[in-house]
Design a protein around this motif. Structure first.
Motif, short mmCIF file in Angstrom:
data_model
loop_
_atom_site.label_atom_id
_atom_site.label_comp_id
_atom_site.label_asym_id
_atom_site.label_seq_id
_atom_site.Cartn_x
_atom_site.Cartn_y
_atom_site.Cartn_z
N TRP A 375 1.05 -1.05 0.10
CA TRP A 375 0.18 0.07 -0.24
C TRP A 375 0.86 1.17 -0.12
O TRP A 375 1.86 1.07 0.56
N LEU A 376 -0.09 2.24 -0.36
CA LEU A 376 0.58 3.71 -0.61
C LEU A 376 0.38 4.65 0.42
O LEU A 376 1.14 5.48 0.53
N THR A 377 -1.18 4.92 0.03
CA THR A 377 -1.85 5.65 0.11
C THR A 377 -2.50 5.48 1.76
O THR A 377 -3.00 3.77 1.66
N PRO A 378 -3.11 5.97 2.49
CA PRO A 378 -3.93 5.65 3.49
C PRO A 378 -4.90 5.52 2.60
O PRO A 378 -6.04 3.56 3.33
N GLU A 379 -6.07 5.30 1.45
CA GLU A 379 -7.75 4.74 0.92
C GLU A 379 -6.45 3.05 0.77
O GLU A 379 -7.64 2.45 0.90
N GLY A 420 -3.05 3.82 13.16
CA GLY A 420 -3.89 4.25 13.74
C GLY A 420 -3.78 5.45 12.88
O GLY A 420 -4.69 7.06 13.60
N GLU A 421 -2.85 6.43 12.09
CA GLU A 421 -2.66 7.15 11.76
C GLU A 421 -3.07 7.03 10.55
O GLU A 421 -2.79 5.73 9.41
N ARG A 422 -3.57 8.04 9.63
CA ARG A 422 -3.01 8.05 7.80
C ARG A 422 -2.50 8.47 6.96
O ARG A 422 -2.19 9.21 7.25
N VAL A 423 -1.09 7.83 7.00
CA VAL A 423 -0.08 8.71 6.06
C VAL A 423 -0.26 7.94 5.03
O VAL A 423 -0.73 7.02 4.47
N THR A 424 0.67 8.29 4.33
CA THR A 424 1.55 7.76 2.85
C THR A 424 2.52 7.15 2.71
O THR A 424 3.48 8.40 3.46
N ARG A 425 2.76 6.87 2.37
CA ARG A 425 4.08 5.77 2.26
C ARG A 425 5.04 5.88 0.44
O ARG A 425 4.39 6.03 -0.30
N PRO A 426 6.34 6.75 0.88
CA PRO A 426 6.64 6.62 -0.07
C PRO A 426 6.96 5.61 -1.03
O PRO A 426 7.22 4.38 -0.31
N GLU A 427 6.73 5.72 -2.22
CA GLU A 427 7.63 4.25 -3.11
C GLU A 427 9.07 3.60 -3.47
O GLU A 427 9.02 3.08 -3.31
#
Length: 667
Positions: A375-379, A420-427
């Protein structure tokens, strides 16, 4: 609270015309006989009525969906089949309304979320198991947002029977408010046992059987410190699946589909790699022949390196973004072609939101990857299960904690991403999780099908090709066990406890961290996971750990820390874990280097084994110093504390929990 609607689309009436042929006899005149008229032709009996064929029973999908949802909350829609034919494939599209993203557009259940009011119309087009197609639409009204604090549950999704899953409640709080409590309840569907030890997350197992598709609806009710109460519902649909007899490879599977539509093997990937009907028994097998689904090497040619396109044609996913992210990873982070060379030893790459833990299966020649690594985005993360790896509880009765982390330049290379955090993960971060996972699982594939052993008998299954060599103990891991065996009986015993779930003895329960460090350091394993063995001669995980750690150091400059400390309890920080024994870069020890060279020669012959001698030197961690303080090790230390990276208290707590889980989740 959401309102639910159910939409049914009926087909046009089925009309059959039955044509009955009528035969007429011509009357003929004739000379009278004895003055009597000649008899006419005998009458033709009227044909018996032919009944019209019974039309096939109507079988159309229905949609259970939220009728209304507040702006900013998540809504769901589930396509169901209530008759014998079941849904084999499905595609969701948005017909009208405010634009939304459909993360699960090829799954029976989709979730949507938007902050724009309006009416969203969704359409589901399904193909049933009898070949018929069926379509239905549903409207979801997005209303005004809730005033003040509110809660939403993410995400509505689809599962098959007997599967563990989770849903998470996400509070949005007004200024000055906090959550007092979150209470979960089941609104409808077959009752299930809900685990709500963490009030933000509800974990449960779907019913073990289902004769038709169905839905479960759950509700999370939040109360804030000011007394505000708000609720949200979530739909989990049950996609029926046949029960699996004993001896079959898979107890259950998740719904997956080919990432590349129309690929050469698209129609057999799931059937041959991820189907509950697969078995290899004394009475026979349902495994596909290698001629039906060969290793990927057959696409690349002898000695060739598969292209990214060839790899992606062997990928099946639960969600399309998993395939897209995997493709990006191969294009951007496989410059040396190591992953593609090793993927040539597999038949299929299965990436699923409910695959946990990841594994390689020699019976199918496939690897199965946990979507949490992609996954990369919170969604995207919302659709990945939070059900913990079942192995995490195996060492609960032991009196020490094993710790692990990836480091580079005296700092964490891989940090935790709190759930519990809505974070974005860098590729670029994928190499630290997905990369090491691939090195490990593909080392298993290379063990069973080394580059010199990929010319298969196409009349046998993939397992039928490798089983004689495995039985004869002639795999590279067997050569490793013979040439450089693991010798610590204590670590072998602990490996049975920590990784295979064997109940610990009283002696094992009493081991201290210092004692375990001594057992481990005196042997030649690079990592304790090497002791995940079923017998003394099996070094499958030993080989995979050696290769994984070497490749992460050689290609990416990442070193592994391993340590044993006092017993970890939830809520502790990395400052409270006191190292009794620990090392950084253990693979560079003189006793381990020859073992790595053997592995490279066998499973990765394109790499010069001499590079093993260039690995950074092993560094011993000072005992009686905290795990946090042992992060910065600039070289062979003399016991003088080194400065550690700054973490807030919550970060230290989160990272400590991650470093404990790392010892179980990574493989």
């Amino acid at each position: 609270m959401k309102q639910f609607i159910q939409v049914v689309r009926q087909p046009a009436a089925l009309t059959l015309a039955v044509l009955l042929a009528a035969c007429g006899g011509g009357g003929g005149g004739g000379a009278p006989v004895n003055g009597s008229p000649a008899p006419g032709p005998a009458p033709i009996p009227a044909p018996a009525p032919v009944p019209a064929p019974t039309p096939a029973p109507v079988c159309e999908i229905t949609i259970s969906a939220d009728a209304t949802v507040a702006s900013g909350k998540t809504a769901g829609a589930a396509a169901l089949s209530a008759c014998t034919p079941y849904i084999t494939s499905i595609a969701w599209t948005q017909v009208s309304g405010p634009s939304v993203t459909l993360q699960a557009a090829r799954s029976p259940t989709v979730a949507i979320e938007t902050s724009t009011a309006g009416v969203i119309r969704l359409r589901a087009d399904a193909t049933l198991s009898d070949g018929r197609t069926s379509s239905a639409t549903t409207d979801i009204t997005v209303a005004a947002p809730v005033s003040g604090s509110f809660v939403t549950v993410r995400a509505d999704h689809s599962l098959r029977v007997g599967t563990d899953t989770s849903v998470r409640a996400w509070p949005t709080l007004a200024s000055g408010e906090a959550v007092s409590k979150i209470v979960w309840s089941q609104v409808s569907g077959t009752p299930v046992k809900m685990n709500t030890d963490d009030q933000d997350v509800m974990i449960f197992t779907t019913p073990a059987t289902a004769s038709v598709d169905s839905t479960l609806v759950f509700r999370a009710t939040m109360t804030t410190t000011s007394g505000k109460v708000d609720s949200d519902d979530v739909i989990v649909s049950i996609d029926r699946q046949a029960a699996t007899p004993n001896g079959y490879i898979f107890k259950n599977t998740a719904r997956v589909h080919p990432y590349v539509v129309g690929g050469a093997y698209a129609n057999v990937l799931a059937r041959c790699s991820y189907d509950v009907g697969l078995y290899f028994l004394d009475t026979g097998t349902t495994l596909c022949k290698a001629g039906t689904l060969p290793l990927l090497q057959s696409d690349a040619g002898s000695g060739g390196v598969p292209s990214v396109a060839q790899v992606m044609a062997r990928v099946i996913v639960s969600h399309d973004f998993l395939g897209a992210n995997f493709e990006k990873f191969l294009n951007s982070q496989d410059a040396k072609g190591d992953f593609r060379r090793m993927l040539a030893a597999t038949s299929t790459i299965v990436i699923g939101s409910h695959v946990r833990p990841s594994f390689y299966q020699p019976a199918t020649g496939a690897i199965y990857l946990d979507a949490n690594y992609l996954w990369l985005t919170p969604e995207q993360r919302d659709v990945v299960t939070e059900v913990p790896d079942y192995r995490l509880a195996y060492d609960d009765q032991l009196n020490f904690t094993s710790l692990g982390r990836l480091v580079k330049n005296n700092d964490y290379a891989r940090r935790s991403y709190p759930a519990g955090e809505r974070v974005t993960r860098p590729e670029s971060d994928l190499i630290l999780g997905l990369g090491r996972l691939l090195y490990h699982e593909l080392a298993h594939a290379g063990d069973y099908f080394a580059p010199s052993s990929r010319n298969l008998n196409t009349t046998l299954s993939i397992y039928g090709n490798v089983e004689p060599r495995a039985a004869a103990k002639s795999l590279p891991s067997d050569d490793l066990a013979t040439a450089y065996p693991l010798l610590s009986s204590q670590m072998k015993g602990l490996g049975q406890v920590m990784f295979l779930g064997v109940t610990p003895t009283a002696v094992q329960k009493a081991y201290t961290a210092a004692e375990v460090g001594n057992f481990f350091s005196s042997d030649v394993a690079s990592d304790e996971y090497a002791y995940s063995i079923n017998d003394n001669a099996n070094s499958r995980e030993d080989l995979a750990m050696l290769f994984e750690e070497f490749m992460m150091s050689y290609r990416h400059g990442i070193q592994y820390d391993i340590a044993y400390s006092n017993l970890f309890k939830d809520g502790m920080t990395s400052d409270q874990l006191i190292v009794a024994w620990g090392q950084r870069g253990r693979i560079a020890l003189p006793s381990i280097k020859p073992r790595i060279k053997l592995v490279i020669i066998k499973v990765a012959p394109w790499i010069d084994p001499a590079v093993v001698d260039t690995l950074p030197a092993t560094i011993q961690m000072p005992a009686n110093r905290s795990w946090e303080a042992n992060l910065a090790l600039s070289g062979p230390v003399n016991g003088t504390p080194q400065p550690a990276s700054f973490f807030s208290m919550s970060e230290k707590r989160s990272q400590a929990r991650f470093d404990v889980a790392e010892r179980r989740h990574a493989h």
